[in-house]
Design an enzyme around this catalytic site. Sequence first.
Site, PDB file in Angstrom:
ATOM      1  CB  CYS A 161       4.278   1.328   3.681  1.00  0.00           C
ATOM      2  SG  CYS A 161       3.329   0.687   2.639  1.00  0.00           S
ATOM      3  CB  CYS A 355      -5.139   3.282  -0.845  1.00  0.00           C
ATOM      4  SG  CYS A 355      -4.043   2.191  -0.613  1.00  0.00           S
TER       5      CYS A 355
END
Length: 423
Positions: A161, A355
């Site tokens: 991540c 995102c």
Amino acid sequence: MAHVVILGAGTGGMPAAYEMKEMLGKEHEVTVINERDYFQFVPSNPWVAVGWRTRSDITFPIEKYLNKKGINFIAARCDKIDAEGSTLHLDNGQAVKYDYLVIATGPKLFFQEVEGAGPHGGHSQSVCDVTHAEMAYEEYQKLLAKGSGHIVVGAMPFASCFGPAYEFAFIVDADLRKRGVRNKFKMTYVSSEPYIGHLGLGGVGDSKGMLESELRNHHINWVTNAKTTKVEAGKLFTTELNGKGEVEKEHEIAFDFAMMLPAFKGVDAVAAVEGLCNPRGFVIVDELHRSPKYKNIYSAGVCIAIPPVEATPVPTGAPKTGYMIESMVTSLVHNIADELAGKEPHTTGTWNAICLADMGDTGAAFVALPQIPPRNVAWFKKGKWVHMAKIAFEKYFIRKMKKGSSEPFYEKSILKMMGITRI
Ligand SMILES: Cc1cc2nc3c(=O)[nH]c(=O)nc-3n(C[C@H](O)[C@H](O)[C@H](O)COP(=O)(O)OP(=O)(O)OC[C@H]3O[C@@H](n4cnc5c(N)ncnc54)[C@H](O)[C@@H]3O)c2cc1C
């Protein structure tokens, strides 16, 4: 009446509970089990670490909101999953039987991968959890009081991540500029990604060019292909590899504050189930989000096994982003509902990634359809609107999780116009 148990009440588990109850109605029972009694909006943790948010801004108690929708809630940690006997054993001594289990336990933050890493007894900070973010904020206050120093931000080997690492670097930069003291601090981004903007995704659109340019414009140096091996008080040991995986350079980076995202693994209770997971403890699922071995276990979120997008000199994983997780959830809810109705499950998730990455006073957005290349759509754009959109999204998602509506009509309609659907 079937009993569907959802283990984990995070970004995946909460929408799963609401969607499941809405789809199954009163005929079946839905129970959520979470080790904490509160929900935290994980994407806002980087803001907590610089004092732009507090715990109470981004958390809320789970039980009353789930109960309002007729969903049971147990605040306890599951220590053992008896998959053969379809029973969960909790740390409060309870044994909970299920007909279907949805595992949404997120990641185990595996600081132990690198000696000396992490906020609990180690020397680096984290923003993965609200408590970690609060601890990082305390360290950040000490740094500000000191008045100058070197700030290191990045990601360890096996991290998957990377967005929050970039976000945190730019947020700290913006915070220091607001305080008029940015000139007193050196900043370095240190990451296991093979290049800036890789993001565990092999890049998205021109993420490489744009993020390199942003780091340069914000006077943030970088080391990529960085295999961080040890953290001591004030010192990070990193081996920089070249494209062939050979040692390019050894770095000993002195720091005054370091925030390094850790390696992710599957949580212990899940990883321990025979034949359920890959070697790193992530749940193996088919395209229906169902375990090939245990047909009454489904899984969604960071806890599922996804192969890396490509092999990288330093190991990296593919991120599982919020909308992608919601897509997994919608798919598995349809499949469990079909099974209960005596039909063959057939719904697959789109795994589209949208995102919004905050950069303090501006931001970067990307859309990758689907998340795993080759893609039909891939774009990466920067602008102040992203910063505003991220703030709006925080409020929207928290409200949505309190109201108990997982995909309101207007969200579905807007995204559909953009060609983005969950299933
Ligand atoms: C700092 C950060 C920022 C991020 N920002 C974004 C972003 O801006 N946009 C985006 O798309 N994605 C973002 N992500 C990625 C992803 O959306 C989040 O990690 C998301 O929270 C993952 O959801 P999840 O449900 O899989 O896991 P989580 O949200 O972590 O939820 C897992 C839940 O399971 C519980 N649990 C774990 N083990 C047990 C057990 N044994 N018994 C009971 N309960 C258990 C945990 O307490 C937790 O509540 C971010 C990730 C991080 C770390």
